[in-house]
Design a protein around this motif. Structure first.
Motif, PDB file in Angstrom:
ATOM      1  N   SER A 120       6.099  -4.444  12.508  1.00 53.68           N
ATOM      2  CA  SER A 120       7.322  -4.641  13.531  1.00 53.68           C
ATOM      3  C   SER A 120       6.707  -4.302  14.978  1.00 53.68           C
ATOM      4  CB  SER A 120       8.327  -4.010  13.226  1.00 53.68           C
ATOM      5  OG  SER A 120       7.973  -2.381  13.431  1.00 53.68           O
ATOM      6  N   GLY A 121       7.453  -5.050  15.752  1.00 58.17           N
ATOM      7  CA  GLY A 121       7.260  -4.696  17.174  1.00 58.17           C
ATOM      8  C   GLY A 121       5.656  -4.889  17.532  1.00 58.17           C
ATOM      9  N   PRO A 122       5.055  -4.065  18.305  1.00 58.90           N
ATOM     10  CA  PRO A 122       3.702  -4.475  18.726  1.00 58.90           C
ATOM     11  C   PRO A 122       2.504  -4.258  17.738  1.00 58.90           C
ATOM     12  CG  PRO A 122       4.191  -2.013  19.360  1.00 58.90           C
ATOM     13  CD  PRO A 122       5.408  -2.783  18.858  1.00 58.90           C
ATOM     14  N   TYR A 123       3.058  -4.091  16.481  1.00 53.66           N
ATOM     15  CA  TYR A 123       1.787  -4.124  15.457  1.00 53.66           C
ATOM     16  C   TYR A 123       1.641  -5.380  14.865  1.00 53.66           C
ATOM     17  CZ  TYR A 123       2.111   1.018  16.040  1.00 53.66           C
ATOM     18  OH  TYR A 123       2.281   2.234  16.650  1.00 53.66           O
ATOM     19  N   ALA A 124       2.893  -6.225  15.173  1.00 56.42           N
ATOM     20  CA  ALA A 124       2.842  -7.802  14.487  1.00 56.42           C
ATOM     21  C   ALA A 124       1.262  -8.425  14.757  1.00 56.42           C
ATOM     22  CB  ALA A 124       3.883  -8.517  14.938  1.00 56.42           C
ATOM     23  N   LYS A 125       0.912  -8.405  15.740  1.00 58.92           N
ATOM     24  CA  LYS A 125      -0.323  -9.186  15.892  1.00 58.92           C
ATOM     25  C   LYS A 125      -1.478  -8.468  15.210  1.00 58.92           C
ATOM     26  CE  LYS A 125      -1.627  -6.450  20.172  1.00 58.92           C
ATOM     27  NZ  LYS A 125      -1.944  -6.672  21.549  1.00 58.92           N
ATOM     28  N   TYR A 126      -1.467  -7.246  14.890  1.00 58.04           N
ATOM     29  CA  TYR A 126      -2.440  -6.876  14.275  1.00 58.04           C
ATOM     30  C   TYR A 126      -2.417  -7.212  12.770  1.00 58.04           C
ATOM     31  CZ  TYR A 126      -3.724  -3.786  18.087  1.00 58.04           C
ATOM     32  OH  TYR A 126      -3.848  -3.483  19.684  1.00 58.04           O
ATOM     33  N   CYS A 127      -1.196  -7.212  12.191  1.00 57.22           N
ATOM     34  CA  CYS A 127      -1.070  -7.765  10.839  1.00 57.22           C
ATOM     35  C   CYS A 127      -1.342  -9.129  10.449  1.00 57.22           C
ATOM     36  CB  CYS A 127       0.458  -7.585  10.539  1.00 57.22           C
ATOM     37  SG  CYS A 127       1.207  -6.041  10.320  1.00 57.22           S
ATOM     38  N   GLU A 128      -1.183 -10.230  11.692  1.00 61.44           N
ATOM     39  CA  GLU A 128      -1.687 -11.279  11.559  1.00 61.44           C
ATOM     40  C   GLU A 128      -3.112 -11.477  11.669  1.00 61.44           C
ATOM     41  OE1 GLU A 128       0.285 -13.180  14.863  1.00 61.44           O
ATOM     42  OE2 GLU A 128       1.901 -13.255  13.992  1.00 61.44           O
ATOM     43  N   ALA A 129      -3.744 -10.587  12.253  1.00 58.07           N
ATOM     44  CA  ALA A 129      -5.306 -10.688  12.444  1.00 58.07           C
ATOM     45  C   ALA A 129      -5.965 -10.232  11.082  1.00 58.07           C
ATOM     46  CB  ALA A 129      -5.838  -9.922  13.652  1.00 58.07           C
ATOM     47  N   GLN A 130      -5.450  -9.457  10.105  1.00 60.81           N
ATOM     48  CA  GLN A 130      -6.200  -9.210   9.134  1.00 60.81           C
ATOM     49  C   GLN A 130      -5.118  -8.880   7.758  1.00 60.81           C
ATOM     50  OE1 GLN A 130      -7.822  -5.200   9.621  1.00 60.81           O
ATOM     51  NE2 GLN A 130      -8.911  -5.133   7.573  1.00 60.81           N
ATOM     52  N   ASP A 131      -5.535  -9.277   6.885  1.00 65.72           N
ATOM     53  CA  ASP A 131      -4.883  -9.417   5.414  1.00 65.72           C
ATOM     54  C   ASP A 131      -5.168  -8.235   4.717  1.00 65.72           C
ATOM     55  OD1 ASP A 131      -3.597  -9.980   2.956  1.00 65.72           O
ATOM     56  OD2 ASP A 131      -5.173 -11.290   2.412  1.00 65.72           O
ATOM     57  N   TYR A 132      -4.046  -7.205   4.458  1.00 62.88           N
ATOM     58  CA  TYR A 132      -4.029  -6.222   3.850  1.00 62.88           C
ATOM     59  C   TYR A 132      -3.514  -6.052   2.104  1.00 62.88           C
ATOM     60  CZ  TYR A 132      -4.165  -4.064   8.462  1.00 62.88           C
ATOM     61  OH  TYR A 132      -4.383  -3.857   9.922  1.00 62.88           O
ATOM     62  N   SER A 133      -3.252  -7.346   1.993  1.00 58.17           N
ATOM     63  CA  SER A 133      -2.687  -7.609   0.510  1.00 58.17           C
ATOM     64  C   SER A 133      -3.563  -7.326  -0.759  1.00 58.17           C
ATOM     65  CB  SER A 133      -1.882  -8.661   0.174  1.00 58.17           C
ATOM     66  OG  SER A 133      -2.942  -9.923   0.718  1.00 58.17           O
ATOM     67  N   GLY A 134      -4.833  -7.528  -0.281  1.00 64.91           N
ATOM     68  CA  GLY A 134      -5.953  -7.658  -1.564  1.00 64.91           C
ATOM     69  C   GLY A 134      -6.763  -6.616  -1.776  1.00 64.91           C
ATOM     70  N   ILE A 135      -6.762  -5.330  -0.902  1.00 73.43           N
ATOM     71  CA  ILE A 135      -7.636  -4.496  -1.036  1.00 73.43           C
ATOM     72  C   ILE A 135      -7.538  -3.364  -2.227  1.00 73.43           C
ATOM     73  CG2 ILE A 135      -8.370  -1.919   0.194  1.00 73.43           C
ATOM     74  CD1 ILE A 135      -7.825  -3.528   2.787  1.00 73.43           C
ATOM     75  N   ASN A 136      -8.280  -3.444  -3.270  1.00 73.51           N
ATOM     76  CA  ASN A 136      -8.119  -2.618  -4.396  1.00 73.51           C
ATOM     77  C   ASN A 136      -9.372  -1.700  -4.489  1.00 73.51           C
ATOM     78  OD1 ASN A 136      -9.854  -4.180  -5.727  1.00 73.51           O
ATOM     79  ND2 ASN A 136      -8.640  -5.265  -6.594  1.00 73.51           N
ATOM     80  N   ALA A 137      -9.585  -0.754  -5.564  1.00 71.78           N
ATOM     81  CA  ALA A 137     -10.785   0.013  -5.862  1.00 71.78           C
ATOM     82  C   ALA A 137     -12.182  -0.916  -5.845  1.00 71.78           C
ATOM     83  CB  ALA A 137     -10.407   0.944  -6.938  1.00 71.78           C
ATOM     84  N   TRP A 138     -11.784  -1.989  -6.361  1.00 70.02           N
ATOM     85  CA  TRP A 138     -13.284  -2.744  -6.372  1.00 70.02           C
ATOM     86  C   TRP A 138     -13.843  -3.151  -5.135  1.00 70.02           C
ATOM     87  CZ3 TRP A 138     -15.656  -2.701 -11.115  1.00 70.02           C
ATOM     88  CH2 TRP A 138     -14.972  -2.354 -12.208  1.00 70.02           C
ATOM     89  N   ASP A 139     -13.079  -3.100  -4.108  1.00 68.83           N
ATOM     90  CA  ASP A 139     -13.292  -3.331  -2.700  1.00 68.83           C
ATOM     91  C   ASP A 139     -13.742  -1.982  -2.133  1.00 68.83           C
ATOM     92  OD1 ASP A 139     -12.602  -6.129  -2.902  1.00 68.83           O
ATOM     93  OD2 ASP A 139     -10.447  -5.365  -2.540  1.00 68.83           O
ATOM     94  N   ALA A 143      -5.007   0.572 -13.070  1.00 65.97           N
ATOM     95  CA  ALA A 143      -4.729   1.010 -11.697  1.00 65.97           C
ATOM     96  C   ALA A 143      -5.818   0.769 -10.689  1.00 65.97           C
ATOM     97  CB  ALA A 143      -4.469   2.523 -11.404  1.00 65.97           C
ATOM     98  N   SER A 144      -7.147   0.528 -11.070  1.00 69.06           N
ATOM     99  CA  SER A 144      -8.166   0.196 -10.141  1.00 69.06           C
ATOM    100  C   SER A 144      -7.980  -1.596  -9.641  1.00 69.06           C
ATOM    101  CB  SER A 144      -9.410   0.249 -10.989  1.00 69.06           C
ATOM    102  OG  SER A 144      -9.765  -0.881 -11.881  1.00 69.06           O
ATOM    103  N   PHE A 145      -7.374  -2.111 -10.195  1.00 63.54           N
ATOM    104  CA  PHE A 145      -6.802  -3.484  -9.844  1.00 63.54           C
ATOM    105  C   PHE A 145      -6.047  -3.754  -8.875  1.00 63.54           C
ATOM    106  CE2 PHE A 145      -9.414  -3.894 -13.661  1.00 63.54           C
ATOM    107  CZ  PHE A 145     -10.412  -4.934 -13.331  1.00 63.54           C
ATOM    108  N   LEU A 146      -5.148  -2.347  -8.758  1.00 64.58           N
ATOM    109  CA  LEU A 146      -3.808  -2.465  -7.693  1.00 64.58           C
ATOM    110  C   LEU A 146      -4.180  -2.015  -6.326  1.00 64.58           C
ATOM    111  CD1 LEU A 146      -1.146  -0.836 -10.499  1.00 64.58           C
ATOM    112  CD2 LEU A 146      -1.972  -3.454 -10.090  1.00 64.58           C
ATOM    113  N   SER A 147      -3.479  -2.495  -5.412  1.00 59.98           N
ATOM    114  CA  SER A 147      -3.604  -2.391  -4.075  1.00 59.98           C
ATOM    115  C   SER A 147      -3.636  -0.736  -3.817  1.00 59.98           C
ATOM    116  CB  SER A 147      -2.591  -3.007  -3.198  1.00 59.98           C
ATOM    117  OG  SER A 147      -2.843  -2.560  -2.067  1.00 59.98           O
ATOM    118  N   THR A 190      -3.567   0.645  -0.755  1.00 60.40           N
ATOM    119  CA  THR A 190      -2.740   0.945   0.515  1.00 60.40           C
ATOM    120  C   THR A 190      -1.333  -0.023   0.472  1.00 60.40           C
ATOM    121  OG1 THR A 190      -3.446  -1.301   1.651  1.00 60.40           O
ATOM    122  CG2 THR A 190      -4.581   0.927   1.672  1.00 60.40           C
ATOM    123  N   GLY A 191      -0.426   0.714   1.006  1.00 58.11           N
ATOM    124  CA  GLY A 191       0.950   0.030   1.136  1.00 58.11           C
ATOM    125  C   GLY A 191       1.116  -0.826   2.140  1.00 58.11           C
ATOM    126  N   ALA A 192       2.003  -1.609   2.291  1.00 59.52           N
ATOM    127  CA  ALA A 192       2.152  -2.673   3.239  1.00 59.52           C
ATOM    128  C   ALA A 192       2.347  -1.852   4.707  1.00 59.52           C
ATOM    129  CB  ALA A 192       3.707  -3.354   3.196  1.00 59.52           C
TER     130      ALA A 192
END
Length: 282
Positions: free
Chosen positions: A35-54, A23-27, A29-31
């Motif tokens: 949608s809407g005004p938060y789209a620009k923040y998603c483009e600015a940062q990648d949320y896909s690779g955060i796990n316990a080792w980070d 489980a320490s290698f799994l994400s 945080t959730g996705a």
């Protein structure tokens, strides 16, 4: 180290520790909501690779704390003699670490805005890990051995009519301790010519083991195996065991002291086996 002394509770601890490590290698945080005004923040940062080792604090306080605690619990069961760190037994210290990991994982998940698979599976694994470490010595269903003891071979030292004195499978002339149902041969010392041995003296058990003249029979060394792991204490009466007898291994009984046996291990150490119930004689 004797892995046959591990119990089902230790198996639960090992399995939960492996799941926690994965489980320490799994994400963590959730996705995010993109949608809407938060789209620009998603483009600015990648949320896909955060796990316990980070996240070092989460890694050390939840995942590695739980794995280290599980290792200490299992190690304390497998060692023949108890080890202590800062006055605490290794098993107690390991159980405390697993409880701490479960407690931290719970509040980390509560505090997370969007929990990922790493946090959810990590919490489940930490709870199972803490439960196994604490309840293992207490719950009867978790006390049986994790690995069943193999049945000792009847004659591991030869198949001839006389494999050798004292070896498993050899004919034992003296009744010996702990061999229920064996034919007891009575010494004839002290009997006059033509004197008959009383019928009671030929029966099995304690009465049959005593010679007709009332003198104690000479002890004959024999090989035996224990049904479960049992401690071997020093001949000096020390309360701490010097070794642990494992099922599936033959040991030599060299002396009898009341209901206890003086046993010798393969490496030459001698000690007192206090619990002789259910031993299998070779």
């Amino acid at each position: 180290m004797n892995i046959r002394s591990l119990t089902r509770g230790d198996g639960v601890v090992i399995g939960a520790a492996v799941l926690l490590f994965i489980a320490s290698f799994l994400s963590l945080t959730g996705a995010p909501d993109c949608s809407g005004p938060y789209a620009k923040y998603c483009e600015a940062q990648d949320y896909s690779g955060i796990n316990a080792w980070d996240a070092l604090s989460t890694l050390m306080s939840v995942y590695l704390a739980g794995v280290i605690g599980a290792a200490l619990v299992v190690l304390s069961r497998a060692l023949p003699q108890p080890r202590k760190v800062a006055g605490l037994d290794l098993g107690q210290l390991g159980a405390a670490l697993t409880v701490f990991a479960a407690w931290t994982a719970f509040w980390t998940l509560i505090d997370a805005n969007s929990a990922g698979a790493g946090l959810i599976i990590g919490l489940i694994a930490a709870l199972v890990l803490a439960g196994g470490a604490v309840a293992g010595p207490l719950v009867p269903a978790l006390k049986p051995a994790l690995i069943g003891a193999p049945k000792p071979q009847a004659a591991p030292y030869g198949a001839g009519p006389n494999p050798g004195y004292g070896y498993p499978g050899a004919q034992q002339q003296a009744g010996g301790y702990g061999y229920p149902g064996a034919q007891q041969q009575q010494p004839q010392a002290g009997q006059t010519h033509g004197q008959q041995v009383p019928a009671e003296a030929t029966a099995g058990g304690a009465a049959g083991a005593a010679p007709a003249a009332g003198t104690a029979p000479e002890f004959a060394p024999f090989w035996f195996a224990v049904p479960v792991a049992r401690p071997l204490y020093g001949e000096d009466g020390s309360p701490s065991p010097i070794a642990e007898l494992a099922p599936g291994t033959w040991y030599l009984a060299v002396e009898q002291r009341g209901q206890a046996l003086i046993a010798q291990t393969q490496d030459g150490r001698r000690g007192v086996l206090q619990d002789t119930t259910g031993i299998q004689r070779g």
